[in-house]
Scaffold this motif. Structure first.
Motif, short mmCIF file in Angstrom:
data_model
loop_
_atom_site.label_atom_id
_atom_site.label_comp_id
_atom_site.label_asym_id
_atom_site.label_seq_id
_atom_site.Cartn_x
_atom_site.Cartn_y
_atom_site.Cartn_z
N GLN A 322 0.83 -1.21 0.00
CA GLN A 322 0.00 0.00 0.00
C GLN A 322 0.86 1.25 0.00
OE1 GLN A 322 -3.30 -0.23 3.01
NE2 GLN A 322 -2.47 -2.28 3.25
N THR A 323 1.97 1.17 0.70
CA THR A 323 2.80 2.37 0.83
C THR A 323 3.89 2.45 -0.25
OG1 THR A 323 4.08 1.11 2.45
CG2 THR A 323 2.51 2.69 3.33
N HIS A 324 4.12 1.37 -0.97
CA HIS A 324 5.19 1.36 -1.98
C HIS A 324 4.67 0.79 -3.30
CE1 HIS A 324 7.22 1.62 1.87
NE2 HIS A 324 8.19 2.24 1.23
N PRO A 325 3.78 1.51 -3.98
CA PRO A 325 3.20 0.99 -5.22
C PRO A 325 4.25 0.69 -6.29
CG PRO A 325 2.55 3.28 -4.82
CD PRO A 325 3.25 2.83 -3.60
N ASP A 326 5.37 1.43 -6.29
CA ASP A 326 6.40 1.17 -7.32
C ASP A 326 6.98 -0.24 -7.18
OD1 ASP A 326 6.08 3.56 -8.42
OD2 ASP A 326 7.88 4.50 -7.53
N ALA A 327 7.24 -0.62 -5.94
CA ALA A 327 7.78 -1.97 -5.70
C ALA A 327 6.75 -3.01 -6.14
CB ALA A 327 8.11 -2.14 -4.22
N GLN A 328 5.49 -2.74 -5.85
CA GLN A 328 4.43 -3.65 -6.25
C GLN A 328 4.40 -3.81 -7.78
OE1 GLN A 328 -0.34 -4.39 -5.49
NE2 GLN A 328 0.54 -2.53 -4.75
N ARG A 329 4.49 -2.68 -8.45
CA ARG A 329 4.43 -2.69 -9.93
C ARG A 329 5.61 -3.49 -10.50
NH1 ARG A 329 3.68 2.47 -10.16
NH2 ARG A 329 1.45 2.44 -9.76
N LYS A 330 6.79 -3.26 -9.95
CA LYS A 330 7.98 -3.96 -10.48
C LYS A 330 7.84 -5.48 -10.29
CE LYS A 330 11.42 -0.42 -9.69
NZ LYS A 330 12.51 0.01 -8.83
N ALA A 331 7.35 -5.88 -9.13
CA ALA A 331 7.21 -7.33 -8.87
C ALA A 331 6.16 -7.93 -9.82
CB ALA A 331 6.81 -7.56 -7.42
N PRO A 423 13.37 -2.98 -1.67
CA PRO A 423 13.71 -4.35 -2.09
C PRO A 423 14.99 -4.41 -2.89
CG PRO A 423 11.41 -3.85 -2.60
CD PRO A 423 12.04 -2.57 -2.13
N GLU A 424 15.30 -3.34 -3.65
CA GLU A 424 16.48 -3.35 -4.55
C GLU A 424 17.77 -3.63 -3.80
OE1 GLU A 424 14.04 -1.26 -4.66
OE2 GLU A 424 13.29 -1.32 -6.72
N ARG A 425 17.82 -3.34 -2.51
CA ARG A 425 19.08 -3.56 -1.78
C ARG A 425 19.46 -5.04 -1.79
NH1 ARG A 425 18.61 -0.67 2.95
NH2 ARG A 425 16.40 -0.27 3.20
#
Ligand code: HEM
Length: 541
Positions: A322-331, A423-425
């Motif tokens: 919910q707080t990190h839509p970019d991470a959601q989109r990438k996954a 997550p990129e780390r």
């Protein structure tokens, strides 16, 4: 508290203080807040969200913090290196558990709290071996079909209007573990069993908090009758004890039915056959079970120790999305590319999904659920070198060791921007990747007591997360005007997550668990095709 209690308490505490002073005089202790007379650091100990106070102390005192409550020494391990040295390398002397008088009074030995409360003795080692056989990396492959089926049921539930996500998630995880352990669908016992398990877990955790029950410090109080004023702890323990009894009875009925109907799945079967239970007519089982607590303890392991921990990990993922839509989109892009949109992901896809893999690592790392671990107990005196504040710290015998897991996972000396969800780390292309500690090596513990259910958790978490991402877009709830609400995250643990405005009002926090409430995120099917996929998925298994 009445007079005999006060007199005894003062006497016991005075004796402990003398013992403490003598000990202090002998050797230097690790640094920590200054203790008061008799009560020690009782009033410094946080009543909730202990990981937050522990984090403050770690800034002041370094690798190890030392506190005492009524003379009971407590060592808080703040750094990863202190844990590795003391819990892994010196595991032979640091794998005990605090002796819990309250646990005994609450009849916890009946439910055994799944290995967790046992001492490092031959019985525990025997049960660990059996548990490892049932939950090791090879054995857990037997459970993938159960985990897949339950993840599909959860996805299907989310299609229903006004679904209670928190309840359904807990059910899905609970049913997975139930089937893994007993080879049964829970049927009529499930609700009652679930409620009782919650009560037992909460009581178990509460009794591990230093200073919460005076009887832990002054054991003679246990012999006082429960009707005496001031003996509230005994009345409380008696209440919990009744729950333990009922829990055992139901449990036994379930095992008996499963055994007679040959429906044991591998975990239960492996464990029970290793215990040489002879026939399947039920009578031998009754006799063996009434005398052999091992089987009971072991098969309760997944339930007691696994449900909250796994549940809160998936809940935390929902908040992160919910707080990190970019991470959601990438996954989701990665899932669409690798798995496609015609089927749901399976465990076999895992190695081909590096971004999702990294995202799950970050979910585990980001505010770990078992934030202060389960205390260990030393069985002999030790000297630990390395604390820059106190290079020769003496760690007294029988001290409790709480692990500051939350601090270790968010250690700013080991990773950058620890509070943020990145997550990129954990991608091997990231420049800092090589030196990064693997979160699964932190959040599941160290050495002999390392979580034996980690491979089970691994499968459940992967399937839940990958399948949610493949089928739904997860966003924060809408207000009355159809606008997404802002999400405010408060990790204090009492209200771990708050929406602004507050949509979630119900949140249970355990003192040892930082539990984010998944509350009511919006799950929007990603396309009409995914709705069909979810609906037919059950029959495809
Ligand atoms: C994401 C999920 C999970 C997390 C984060 C987690 C974490 C932990 C931690 C930190 C400990 C304490 C280790 C120590 O004392 O040093 C522990 C112990 C334990 N866990 Fe887990 N756990 C999870 C899931 C599970 C599952 C699914 C099961 C069972 C199938 C399980 C069974 C146990 C048991 C039996 C112990 C006690 C071991 C002992 O005292 O010997 N856990 N877990």
């Amino acid at each position: 508290m009445d007079r005999p209690f006060v007199a005894l308490a003062l006497f016991g505490a005075a004796a402990l203080v003398v013992a403490r002073l003598t000990r202090r005089a002998r050797r230097p202790l690790p640094p920590g807040p200054k203790p008061r007379w008799i009560v020690g650091n009782l009033f410094d100990m946080p009543s909730d969200s202990p990981w937050m106070r522990f984090a403050e102390w770690s800034e002041l005192y370094g690798e190890i913090t030392y506190v005492e409550v009524f003379g009971q020494p407590i060592v808080i391990l703040n750094s990863l290196s202190a844990c590795k040295e003391l819990l892994e390398k010196r595991g032979a002397t640091s794998s005990g558990r605090p002796i819990g008088i309250m646990h005994e009074l609450m009849n916890m030995h009946k439910v055994r709290a799944g290995l967790t409360s046992m001492q490092d003795d031959p019985f525990w080692r025997y049960e660990r071996r059996l548990t490892h056989a049932a939950f090791g990396p090879q054995s857990v492959q037997e459970y993938y079909p159960i985990q897949e089926a339950q993840s599909v049921r959860f996805l299907q539930k989310l299609l229903e209007p006004d679904v209670n996500c928190k309840k359904e998630l807990r059910y899905a995880i609970g049913q997975t573990l139930f089937e893994v352990a007993y080879g049964l669908s829970p049927e009529q016992y499930f609700d009652e069993f679930m409620e009782m398990s919650d009560t037992l877990l909460r009581s178990f955790l509460e009794a591990t908090i230093p200073g919460r029950f005076l009887v832990e410090t002054i054991p003679i109080l246990r012999y006082f009758p429960s009707w005496l004023p001031g003996a509230g702890f005994k009345r409380y323990a008696e209440g919990v004890s009744k729950v333990s009894d009922r829990h055992s009875t139901i449990y036994f009925e379930m095992v008996k039915r499963a055994w007679v109907s040959l429906h044991f799945r591998i975990a239960a079967a492996l464990m029970v056959t290793s215990l040489s239970i002879g026939t399947r007519d039920g009578s031998t089982l009754i006799c063996v079970y009434s005398t052999n607590m091992s089987a009971q303890g072991i098969t309760l392991v997944p339930w007691i120790a696994g449900i909250d921990t796994t549940d809160q990990t998936v809940a935390k993922f929902m908040i992160a999305m919910q707080t990190h839509p970019d991470a959601q989109r990438k996954a989701q892009e990665e899932l669409d590319r690798v798995v496609g949109t015609e089927r749901l992901p399976t465990i076999a896809d895992r190695d081909n999904l590096p971004y999702l893999h990294a995202l799950i690592k970050e979910v585990l790392r980001w505010h770990p659920g078992v934030a202060t671990g389960i205390p260990h107990r030393l069985t002999q005196d030790e000297v630990y070198k390395g604390s820059y504040l106190c290079p020769q710290s003496f760690i007294p015998r029988f001290s409790q060791r709480c692990r500051n897991i939350a601090r270790q996972a968010n250690d700013g000396t080991l990773l950058t921007r620890p509070d943020e969800f990145i997550p990129e780390r954990f991608l091997d292309t990231d420049p800092g990747f090589e030196s990064l500690p693997d979160p699964s090596e932190i959040v599941f513990g160290f050495g002999r007591r390392i979580c034996p259910g980690r491979h089970v958790a691994d499968g459940t978490v992967f399937l839940m997360i990958s399948r949610l991402l493949a089928t739904y877009w997860i966003s924060s709830p809408q207000d009355n005007n159809g606008q997404c609400t802002d999400v405010h995250i408060d990790w204090s643990g009492v209200d771990a997550v708050r929406y602004v405005p507050m949509v979630c009002l119900q949140h249970e926090a355990h003192d040892r668990a930082s539990y984010p409430n998944p509350m009511a995120p919006r799950f929007t099917p990603r396309s009409p095709g995914t709705i069909d996929l979810i609906k037919v998925a059950d029959t495809m298994l």
